[in-house]
Design a protein around this motif. Structure first.
Motif, PDB file in Angstrom:
ATOM      1  N   HIS A 193       0.847  -1.191   0.000  1.00 54.00           N
ATOM      2  CA  HIS A 193       0.000   0.000   0.000  1.00 54.00           C
ATOM      3  C   HIS A 193       0.885   1.244   0.000  1.00 54.00           C
ATOM      4  CE1 HIS A 193      -2.515   3.045   2.148  1.00 54.00           C
ATOM      5  NE2 HIS A 193      -3.357   2.652   1.227  1.00 54.00           N
ATOM      6  N   ASP A 223      -3.716   6.083   4.597  1.00 53.72           N
ATOM      7  CA  ASP A 223      -5.172   6.111   4.634  1.00 53.72           C
ATOM      8  C   ASP A 223      -5.575   6.933   5.843  1.00 53.72           C
ATOM      9  OD1 ASP A 223      -5.415   4.648   2.379  1.00 53.72           O
ATOM     10  OD2 ASP A 223      -5.819   2.740   3.384  1.00 53.72           O
ATOM     11  N   HIS A 283     -10.163   8.035  -3.607  1.00 52.98           N
ATOM     12  CA  HIS A 283     -11.441   7.590  -3.033  1.00 52.98           C
ATOM     13  C   HIS A 283     -12.450   8.711  -2.815  1.00 52.98           C
ATOM     14  CE1 HIS A 283      -9.216   3.967  -2.569  1.00 52.98           C
ATOM     15  NE2 HIS A 283      -8.589   4.306  -1.462  1.00 52.98           N
ATOM     16  N   HIS A 317     -12.618   7.325   3.487  1.00 51.40           N
ATOM     17  CA  HIS A 317     -11.309   7.807   3.933  1.00 51.40           C
ATOM     18  C   HIS A 317     -10.575   8.439   2.756  1.00 51.40           C
ATOM     19  CE1 HIS A 317      -9.819   3.975   2.184  1.00 51.40           C
ATOM     20  NE2 HIS A 317      -8.641   4.592   2.094  1.00 51.40           N
ATOM     21  N   HIS A 376      -7.150   8.472   0.657  1.00 46.79           N
ATOM     22  CA  HIS A 376      -5.865   7.837   0.377  1.00 46.79           C
ATOM     23  C   HIS A 376      -4.952   8.953  -0.105  1.00 46.79           C
ATOM     24  CE1 HIS A 376      -2.990   4.789  -1.158  1.00 46.79           C
ATOM     25  NE2 HIS A 376      -2.733   5.750  -2.030  1.00 46.79           N
TER      26      HIS A 376
HETATM   27 ZN    ZN Z   1      -5.084   3.685   0.664  1.00 47.50          ZN
END
Ligand code: ZN
Length: 437
Positions: free
Chosen positions: A322, A326, A370, A401, A403
């Motif tokens: 990742h 986040d 997102h 959330h 990113h």
């Molecule tokens: Zn993320």
């Protein structure tokens, strides 16, 4: 008997005539084009002839003298060529002053000559005007101390000299462009990353090269701080799969899990490539000033380079890294620009859902994923803290959330450094005499 011999001779003559008629020319192309020849310059030739070639030569001609630098022969197939339907082949060789010491700087001709591998053995050639340039590039790096975090960013100043056309920093498999240092026309600088996925023995170097194929590198003082990246298990269930897979890839075929694995693997790679390609849309000046803004009052749910194991029905089904933070706050919270810059992406991007990318100049960019709504468009100049849109859970997201990630010349880096005013002063601003903006 006499008649039979006559027929045989006639048949042979006809056969030879047919073979001659079937002979082919050779199509030659220097690709990529060569404009300069140095001490040892790589040349790549595309050769197309269905019968193949018997012989190919590469030569440089200067002041009426021809120097053959490359000569390759193959056995002749005079009568058997009809068996050959050879595809285009690529030949590589090096050519330059090393094989032809009398060459001097100035005009010359690069000549490629090929002979068809059939009965007639026709010769075809191409010529290309080139400059002989034997003067090598040189490069020296700054005398600063470079403390580098694995997965982080750093800046180096250097001075290329001699004949050079391209320069920058190389760290392992990654290359970073350089830009002219404002206020110092003889100096360059590169923002570069020590990518999270490099082995700890990759040595960063500055380099300068020219189209004649000459390249020099120079080391500089650095100390690498290794980081222990985290490992996390992520439970996924059918409800999650159903929601994200049908949103991101509604046309996909197969069962839910295999569709998810395709999104999480193949699409993730494609989306990251799209982000990396945005590096070319950068300003050659600083658009930002001061530390970058994090999303304040947010819960940190994931940090840079977390290694995620995806657990489905008690079994590990996938693993991905990742490349960002986040950050969760209240639902539908405004997402502020981390710093001043220009919007270079403002639309859906696969696993990142509705995504915005801001260019801050010199290859530095910030990424916001997102979003439930985007309020900017490509080309917009934005100010630090200006809302770019509203947080959400579009793309591959378990809940609402943000990113957030940053990239340096297309390589994603840990944004935590850019949030830190002290790091920014010590590691970036202190090395460039002029302050951003
Ligand atoms: Zn993320």
């Amino acid at each position: 008997m006499k008649k039979l011999i006559g027929i045989i001779i006639l048949l042979m003559i006809v056969a030879v005539l047919v073979l001659l008629a079937l002979t082919n020319g050779t199509k030659l192309q220097i690709n990529p084009p060569v404009t300069a020849i140095g001490v040892l310059t790589p040349v790549q030739i595309e050769v197309t002839n269905p019968h193949g070639i018997r012989r190919i030569q590469g030569a440089i001609e200067q002041d009426g003298t021809r120097y053959v630098a490359f000569d390759s022969s193959q056995p002749a197939h005079r009568f058997l060529f009809w068996r050959y339907h050879e595809p285009t082949q690529t030949l590589k060789f090096e050519i330059g002053k090393k094989q032809a010491p009398p060459l001097h700087d100035g005009k010359a001709k690069l000549i490629i000559e090929a002979q068809s591998n059939d009965l007639r053995g026709r010769t075809d050639s191409i010529e290309s005007e080139v400059q002989v340039i034997t003067q090598p590039p040189r490069v020296t790096a700054d005398g600063y101390q470079h403390y580098i975090n694995q997965g982080g960013s750093e800046l180096v100043v250097f001075t290329p000299a001699g004949y050079w056309t391209e320069s920058g920093v190389r760290v392992g498999k990654y290359t970073f462009r350089s830009f002219s240092l404002p206020g110092h026309s003889d100096q360059r600088f590169s923002l570069f990353a020590y990518a999270w996925d490099l082995p700890e023995n990759a040595v960063p170097v500055v380099y300068a090269r020219n189209p004649a194929g000459a390249e020099v590198t120079a080391r500089f003082w650095y100390k690498l701080f290794l980081k222990k990246f985290r490992s996390r298990d992520l439970e996924i269930d059918d409800a999650f799969l159903d929601r994200v897979v049908n949103q991101i890839d509604p046309q996909g075929s197969g069962d839910l899990l295999s569709r998810f694995l395709k999104v999480n693997g193949e699409m993730r790679r494609q989306n990251n490539q799209t982000l990396a390609d945005l590096r070319l849309k950068t300003a050659d000046r600083f658009l930002w000033s001061g530390p970058f803004l994090p999303l304040i009052n947010a819960a940190v749910e994931s940090v840079f380079a977390d290694r995620r194991s995806y657990i489905y029905k008690g079994k590990k089904v996938d693993e991905q890294v990742h490349l960002g933070f986040d950050l969760a706050r209240i639902q539908h919270t405004p997402v502020p620009a981390a710093n001043d810059g220009r919007v270079v992406w403002a639309q859906n991007l696969g696993i990142y859902g509705n995504c915005v990318v801001i260019d801050h100049g010199y290859g530095l960019q910030s990424i916001y994923g997102h979003l439930s709504r985007i309020d900017v468009k490509p080309g917009d100049m934005v100010k630090k803290a200006q809302p770019l849109g509203i947080s959400g859970s579009t793309g591959l997201a378990g809940g609402d959330h943000l990113h957030f990630s940053m990239q340096v010349d297309g390589v994603q880096v840990n944004p935590i450094e850019w949030w830190d005013e002290h790091w920014l002063k010590d590691r970036i601003l202190s090395k460039i005499a002029t302050q951003p903006k």
